[in-house]
Scaffold this motif. Structure first.
Motif, PDB file in Angstrom:
ATOM      1  N   LYS A  85     -87.546  14.345 -10.133  1.00 14.22           N
ATOM      2  CA  LYS A  85     -86.581  15.172 -10.548  1.00 14.22           C
ATOM      3  C   LYS A  85     -85.803  14.898 -11.913  1.00 14.22           C
ATOM      4  O   LYS A  85     -85.237  15.741 -12.534  1.00 14.22           O
ATOM      5  N   ASP A  86     -86.084  13.369 -12.243  1.00 18.29           N
ATOM      6  CA  ASP A  86     -85.482  13.089 -13.684  1.00 18.29           C
ATOM      7  C   ASP A  86     -86.224  14.063 -14.848  1.00 18.29           C
ATOM      8  O   ASP A  86     -85.683  14.341 -15.791  1.00 18.29           O
ATOM      9  N   MET A  87     -87.452  14.389 -14.672  1.00 20.07           N
ATOM     10  CA  MET A  87     -87.979  15.208 -15.744  1.00 20.07           C
ATOM     11  C   MET A  87     -87.284  16.746 -15.524  1.00 20.07           C
ATOM     12  O   MET A  87     -87.101  17.327 -16.595  1.00 20.07           O
ATOM     13  N   ALA A  88     -87.071  17.204 -14.493  1.00 10.04           N
ATOM     14  CA  ALA A  88     -86.282  18.529 -14.348  1.00 10.04           C
ATOM     15  C   ALA A  88     -84.863  18.319 -15.142  1.00 10.04           C
ATOM     16  O   ALA A  88     -84.413  19.126 -15.994  1.00 10.04           O
ATOM     17  N   GLU A  89     -84.227  17.209 -15.115  1.00  9.60           N
ATOM     18  CA  GLU A  89     -82.931  17.007 -15.788  1.00  9.60           C
ATOM     19  C   GLU A  89     -83.154  16.974 -17.200  1.00  9.60           C
ATOM     20  O   GLU A  89     -82.334  17.366 -17.949  1.00  9.60           O
ATOM     21  N   TYR A  90     -84.027  16.179 -17.730  1.00  9.44           N
ATOM     22  CA  TYR A  90     -84.671  16.113 -18.976  1.00  9.44           C
ATOM     23  C   TYR A  90     -84.864  17.501 -19.574  1.00  9.44           C
ATOM     24  O   TYR A  90     -84.309  17.667 -20.764  1.00  9.44           O
ATOM     25  N   ALA A  91     -85.591  18.336 -18.859  1.00  8.75           N
ATOM     26  CA  ALA A  91     -86.129  19.499 -19.477  1.00  8.75           C
ATOM     27  C   ALA A  91     -84.742  20.413 -19.542  1.00  8.75           C
ATOM     28  O   ALA A  91     -84.668  21.342 -20.349  1.00  8.75           O
ATOM     29  N   ILE A  92     -83.814  20.466 -18.551  1.00  8.57           N
ATOM     30  CA  ILE A  92     -82.657  21.053 -18.480  1.00  8.57           C
ATOM     31  C   ILE A  92     -81.804  20.871 -19.565  1.00  8.57           C
ATOM     32  O   ILE A  92     -81.059  21.682 -20.276  1.00  8.57           O
ATOM     33  N   GLU A  93     -81.647  19.500 -20.223  1.00  8.31           N
ATOM     34  CA  GLU A  93     -80.827  19.294 -21.284  1.00  8.31           C
ATOM     35  C   GLU A  93     -81.401  20.008 -22.600  1.00  8.31           C
ATOM     36  O   GLU A  93     -80.688  20.491 -23.250  1.00  8.31           O
ATOM     37  N   LEU A  94     -82.916  20.035 -22.461  1.00  7.45           N
ATOM     38  CA  LEU A  94     -83.578  20.764 -23.824  1.00  7.45           C
ATOM     39  C   LEU A  94     -83.136  22.257 -23.553  1.00  7.45           C
ATOM     40  O   LEU A  94     -82.902  22.835 -24.725  1.00  7.45           O
ATOM     41  N   LEU A  95     -83.068  22.754 -22.420  1.00  9.70           N
ATOM     42  CA  LEU A  95     -82.653  24.178 -22.367  1.00  9.70           C
ATOM     43  C   LEU A  95     -81.433  24.570 -22.744  1.00  9.70           C
ATOM     44  O   LEU A  95     -81.116  25.714 -23.474  1.00  9.70           O
ATOM     45  N   LYS A  96     -80.383  23.562 -22.420  1.00 15.05           N
ATOM     46  CA  LYS A  96     -79.191  23.761 -23.090  1.00 15.05           C
ATOM     47  C   LYS A  96     -78.888  23.719 -24.475  1.00 15.05           C
ATOM     48  O   LYS A  96     -78.207  24.553 -24.984  1.00 15.05           O
ATOM     49  N   GLU A  97     -79.889  22.933 -25.031  1.00 16.70           N
ATOM     50  CA  GLU A  97     -79.733  22.821 -26.423  1.00 16.70           C
ATOM     51  C   GLU A  97     -80.264  24.120 -27.118  1.00 16.70           C
ATOM     52  O   GLU A  97     -79.560  24.449 -28.103  1.00 16.70           O
ATOM     53  N   VAL A  98     -81.254  24.705 -26.415  1.00 14.33           N
ATOM     54  CA  VAL A  98     -81.785  26.069 -26.898  1.00 14.33           C
ATOM     55  C   VAL A  98     -80.758  27.015 -26.896  1.00 14.33           C
ATOM     56  O   VAL A  98     -80.547  28.064 -27.587  1.00 14.33           O
ATOM     57  N   GLY A  99     -79.896  26.912 -25.574  1.00 13.14           N
ATOM     58  CA  GLY A  99     -78.935  27.946 -25.245  1.00 13.14           C
ATOM     59  C   GLY A  99     -79.338  29.108 -24.301  1.00 13.14           C
ATOM     60  O   GLY A  99     -78.868  30.184 -24.361  1.00 13.14           O
ATOM     61  N   VAL A 100     -80.354  28.795 -23.689  1.00 13.62           N
ATOM     62  CA  VAL A 100     -80.923  29.767 -22.828  1.00 13.62           C
ATOM     63  C   VAL A 100     -80.597  29.565 -21.282  1.00 13.62           C
ATOM     64  O   VAL A 100     -80.278  28.196 -20.918  1.00 13.62           O
TER      65      VAL A 100
END
Length: 215
Positions: free
Chosen positions: A59-74
């Motif tokens: 699940k920590d990979m999901a958290e990692y990816a979510i932070e990247l998506l937040k950086e994109v703004g999506v």
């Protein structure tokens, strides 16, 4: 800011809200999408969306990816059950740019543009997503499954690893697919350099977290 978009813009990075170095954002998402994650162009949509599914233990990979998506703004949607999680984003021009580079003729390829950013963090992303650790004799060996790429593409990837990281890799045929492995003389070099970027749930793929092989 509108979180999903159906209009393609010439410079999609301008649509990102990131405070991260933009090359870092591109690198992390590109190598994630060239590994276990994926990008989809849905029928009727001009822009692509991101998706990722793994065992719930990671699940920590999901958290990692979510932070990247937040950086994109999506925007994104996350769901899970007792075995797996799934992460899906809305569409965004930035994701379309990655999709155009990574997907050719309906299949994923090693994007030459994004491989310019190859570093140890990128290797760690690929190893977490598609790698495994194997024992042979008295040593642990890291392997990365790259079955989505052809032999010719892997020969090019091998050259990039050597040129940018001074890392040797061998290409192995497994049935009709391929994977790459690190030879004995570079195993320690590999583990030492990826370790700072490995998420906690993937520590089991590090030789330092395993018992020394007996024999």
């Amino acid at each position: 800011m509108e979180l999903s978009s159906r209009q393609y813009r010439a410079n999609p990075l301008k649509d990102c809200v990131t405070t991260m170095d933009k090359k870092e954002l591109v690198k992390k998402l590109a190598f994630l999408c060239m590994s276990d994650a994926g990008l989809t162009m849905h029928k009727g949509c001009i822009n692509a969306s991101f998706h990722l599914s793994m065992c719930i233990e990671n699940k920590d990979m999901a958290e990692y990816a979510i932070e990247l998506l937040k950086e994109v703004g999506v925007g994104y949607r996350y769901s899970e059950n007792e075995k797996y999680f799934r992460l899906d984003s809305k569409t965004h021009p930035f994701l379309t740019t990655l999709w155009n580079r990574i997907y050719q003729d309906g299949r994923r390829v090693p994007s030459p543009h994004d491989f310019k950013l190859l570093d140890w963090e990128a290797v760690a992303i690929m190893y977490m997503c598609d790698g495994n650790i194997q024992i042979a004799g008295k040593r642990w060996y890291p392997m990365i499954n790259m079955c989505k790429w052809s032999y010719a593409e892997l020969c090019w990837v091998k050259h990039q690893f050597k040129e940018k990281l001074n890392l040797d890799i061998n290409i192995y045929k497994c049935g009709k697919y391929y994977r790459v492995g690190v030879p004995a003389h570079h195993c320690d070099h590999f583990f030492e350099n990826v370790k700072p970027f490995i998420l906690k749930s993937f520590y089991y793929k590090l030789a330092s977290e395993r018992e020394a092989p007996k024999g």
